[in-house]
Design a protein around this motif. Structure first.
Motif, PDB file in Angstrom:
ATOM      1  N   CYS A   1       0.853  -1.188   0.000  1.00 53.07           N
ATOM      2  CA  CYS A   1       0.000   0.000   0.000  1.00 53.07           C
ATOM      3  C   CYS A   1       0.891   1.241   0.000  1.00 53.07           C
ATOM      4  N   GLN A   2       0.264   2.393  -0.189  1.00 57.33           N
ATOM      5  CA  GLN A   2       1.011   3.653  -0.130  1.00 57.33           C
ATOM      6  C   GLN A   2       1.453   3.912   1.312  1.00 57.33           C
ATOM      7  N   ALA A   3       0.547   3.697   2.255  1.00 56.87           N
ATOM      8  CA  ALA A   3       0.833   3.778   3.685  1.00 56.87           C
ATOM      9  C   ALA A   3      -0.259   2.990   4.389  1.00 56.87           C
ATOM     10  N   HIS A   4       0.072   2.333   5.464  1.00 55.02           N
ATOM     11  CA  HIS A   4      -0.934   1.516   6.139  1.00 55.02           C
ATOM     12  C   HIS A   4      -1.978   2.359   6.855  1.00 55.02           C
ATOM     13  N   ILE A   5      -1.591   3.512   7.374  1.00 55.85           N
ATOM     14  CA  ILE A   5      -2.517   4.357   8.113  1.00 55.85           C
ATOM     15  C   ILE A   5      -2.427   5.779   7.577  1.00 55.85           C
ATOM     16  N   TYR A   6      -3.589   6.341   7.223  1.00 57.73           N
ATOM     17  CA  TYR A   6      -3.652   7.714   6.748  1.00 57.73           C
ATOM     18  C   TYR A   6      -4.610   8.458   7.666  1.00 57.73           C
ATOM     19  N   LEU A   7      -4.139   9.536   8.274  1.00 62.29           N
ATOM     20  CA  LEU A   7      -4.953  10.348   9.176  1.00 62.29           C
ATOM     21  C   LEU A   7      -4.945  11.776   8.665  1.00 62.29           C
ATOM     22  N   ASN A   8      -6.126  12.309   8.355  1.00 65.16           N
ATOM     23  CA  ASN A   8      -6.227  13.648   7.789  1.00 65.16           C
ATOM     24  C   ASN A   8      -7.111  14.550   8.639  1.00 65.16           C
ATOM     25  N   LYS A   9      -6.976  14.514   9.930  1.00 63.44           N
ATOM     26  CA  LYS A   9      -7.662  15.436  10.829  1.00 63.44           C
ATOM     27  C   LYS A   9      -6.808  15.589  12.074  1.00 63.44           C
ATOM     28  N   ALA A  10      -6.161  16.720  12.218  1.00 63.37           N
ATOM     29  CA  ALA A  10      -5.273  16.940  13.362  1.00 63.37           C
ATOM     30  C   ALA A  10      -6.025  16.870  14.684  1.00 63.37           C
ATOM     31  N   SER A  11      -7.334  17.158  14.669  1.00 62.89           N
ATOM     32  CA  SER A  11      -8.101  17.179  15.912  1.00 62.89           C
ATOM     33  C   SER A  11      -8.619  15.803  16.314  1.00 62.89           C
ATOM     34  N   THR A  12      -8.353  14.786  15.523  1.00 62.66           N
ATOM     35  CA  THR A  12      -8.876  13.456  15.810  1.00 62.66           C
ATOM     36  C   THR A  12      -7.913  12.675  16.685  1.00 62.66           C
ATOM     37  N   ASP A  13      -8.455  12.042  17.699  1.00 67.47           N
ATOM     38  CA  ASP A  13      -7.682  11.214  18.615  1.00 67.47           C
ATOM     39  C   ASP A  13      -7.815   9.765  18.153  1.00 67.47           C
ATOM     40  N   VAL A  14      -6.726   9.206  17.641  1.00 67.71           N
ATOM     41  CA  VAL A  14      -6.695   7.823  17.194  1.00 67.71           C
ATOM     42  C   VAL A  14      -5.650   7.100  18.033  1.00 67.71           C
ATOM     43  N   ARG A  15      -6.014   5.947  18.562  1.00 64.83           N
ATOM     44  CA  ARG A  15      -5.110   5.205  19.438  1.00 64.83           C
ATOM     45  C   ARG A  15      -4.972   3.769  18.945  1.00 64.83           C
ATOM     46  N   PHE A  16      -3.738   3.286  18.978  1.00 61.77           N
ATOM     47  CA  PHE A  16      -3.434   1.909  18.595  1.00 61.77           C
ATOM     48  C   PHE A  16      -2.835   1.191  19.797  1.00 61.77           C
ATOM     49  N   HIS A  17      -3.419   0.068  20.149  1.00 60.61           N
ATOM     50  CA  HIS A  17      -2.937  -0.758  21.253  1.00 60.61           C
ATOM     51  C   HIS A  17      -2.560  -2.113  20.661  1.00 60.61           C
ATOM     52  N   ASN A  18      -1.269  -2.441  20.635  1.00 54.20           N
ATOM     53  CA  ASN A  18      -0.786  -3.690  20.047  1.00 54.20           C
ATOM     54  C   ASN A  18      -1.154  -3.799  18.564  1.00 54.20           C
ATOM     55  N   LEU A  19      -0.727  -2.819  17.798  1.00 55.27           N
ATOM     56  CA  LEU A  19      -0.902  -2.869  16.349  1.00 55.27           C
ATOM     57  C   LEU A  19       0.159  -3.797  15.781  1.00 55.27           C
ATOM     58  N   HIS A  20      -0.259  -4.771  14.999  1.00 55.66           N
ATOM     59  CA  HIS A  20       0.653  -5.743  14.412  1.00 55.66           C
ATOM     60  C   HIS A  20       0.760  -5.468  12.920  1.00 55.66           C
ATOM     61  N   HIS A  21       1.967  -5.563  12.402  1.00 56.79           N
ATOM     62  CA  HIS A  21       2.199  -5.208  11.008  1.00 56.79           C
ATOM     63  C   HIS A  21       3.087  -6.243  10.338  1.00 56.79           C
ATOM     64  N   PHE A  22       2.634  -6.754   9.214  1.00 56.24           N
ATOM     65  CA  PHE A  22       3.510  -7.562   8.366  1.00 56.24           C
ATOM     66  C   PHE A  22       4.124  -6.610   7.390  1.00 56.24           C
ATOM     67  N   GLY A  23       5.410  -6.713   7.151  1.00 56.71           N
ATOM     68  CA  GLY A  23       6.107  -5.841   6.214  1.00 56.71           C
ATOM     69  C   GLY A  23       5.562  -5.958   4.812  1.00 56.71           C
ATOM     70  N   ASN A  24       5.981  -5.118   3.928  1.00 53.35           N
ATOM     71  CA  ASN A  24       5.682  -5.046   2.513  1.00 53.35           C
ATOM     72  C   ASN A  24       4.792  -3.865   2.160  1.00 53.35           C
ATOM     73  N   GLY A  25       4.530  -3.002   3.099  1.00 55.60           N
ATOM     74  CA  GLY A  25       3.853  -1.744   2.804  1.00 55.60           C
ATOM     75  C   GLY A  25       4.860  -0.617   2.953  1.00 55.60           C
ATOM     76  N   ALA A  26       4.416   0.595   2.753  1.00 55.63           N
ATOM     77  CA  ALA A  26       5.296   1.750   2.929  1.00 55.63           C
ATOM     78  C   ALA A  26       5.555   1.969   4.415  1.00 55.63           C
ATOM     79  N   SER A  27       6.547   2.733   4.718  1.00 55.88           N
ATOM     80  CA  SER A  27       6.868   3.008   6.104  1.00 55.88           C
ATOM     81  C   SER A  27       6.119   4.245   6.618  1.00 55.88           C
ATOM     82  N   GLY A  28       5.356   4.913   5.742  1.00 55.35           N
ATOM     83  CA  GLY A  28       4.662   6.137   6.124  1.00 55.35           C
ATOM     84  C   GLY A  28       3.480   5.900   7.022  1.00 55.35           C
TER      85      GLY A  28
END
Length: 171
Positions: free
Chosen positions: A144-171
């Protein structure tokens, strides 16, 4: 598709190869999805946003989506994002609040895009949230281009134990 669902519970649902979104959720309140799967859909696997007047009239009514929970979501091989959280209304009134994902995964989405699945996002968040959007023990995989895209500075997004397999972008 759900418009103004109030405290509904949907269990063991599999949506495959539909011509739009796997799940299109607008202005839901206290809704739960247990063991939900969206695969090979033309749009996003799961699309969550605030309210609109009716299905026929997509004018934003600035009423939020609140407290939607997914348990063991699997969103894969869709032509859009695995999870897309958007907003039609403006400000905090048109927000998407308190969406929670417990377990599950999103993988290999944006299949129809020009880079062979490398031009989109696994999770795309474009909505304002006054109550956190949270992911607990969640897996992300696939090019993918990036696994996570966030476009609202006022939004509170939280990740608890996010697991990632490689092969996507680092963004």
């Amino acid at each position: 598709s759900l418009l103004r669902d109030l405290q509904g519970t949907y269990s063991n649902v599999s949506i495959d190869r539909v011509g739009r979104y796997g799940a299109y959720i607008l202005q839901a309140l206290g809704t739960q999805f247990i063991n939900f799967e969206a695969q090979e859909c033309v749009g996003h696997g799961v699309y969550i946003k605030d309210g609109q007047n009716t299905w026929a009239d997509s004018t934003a009514n600035n009423l939020p989506t609140n407290t939607v929970s997914f348990y063991d979501l699997h969103s894969a091989y869709n032509d859009g994002a695995g999870i897309y959280i958007g907003q039609t209304g403006s400000g905090a009134n048109g927000a998407v609040n308190g969406v929670n994902f417990f377990g599950g995964s999103t993988e290999y989405n944006y299949r129809s895009s020009q880079g062979g699945g490398n031009t989109g996002y696994s999770i795309e968040i474009r909505a304002q949230a006054t109550v956190p959007i949270e992911f607990h023990d969640f897996w992300i995989e696939g090019g993918c281009q990036a696994h996570i895209y966030l476009n609202k500075a006022s939004t509170d997004v939280r990740f608890h134990n996010l697991h990632h397999f490689g092969n996507g972008a680092s963004g």
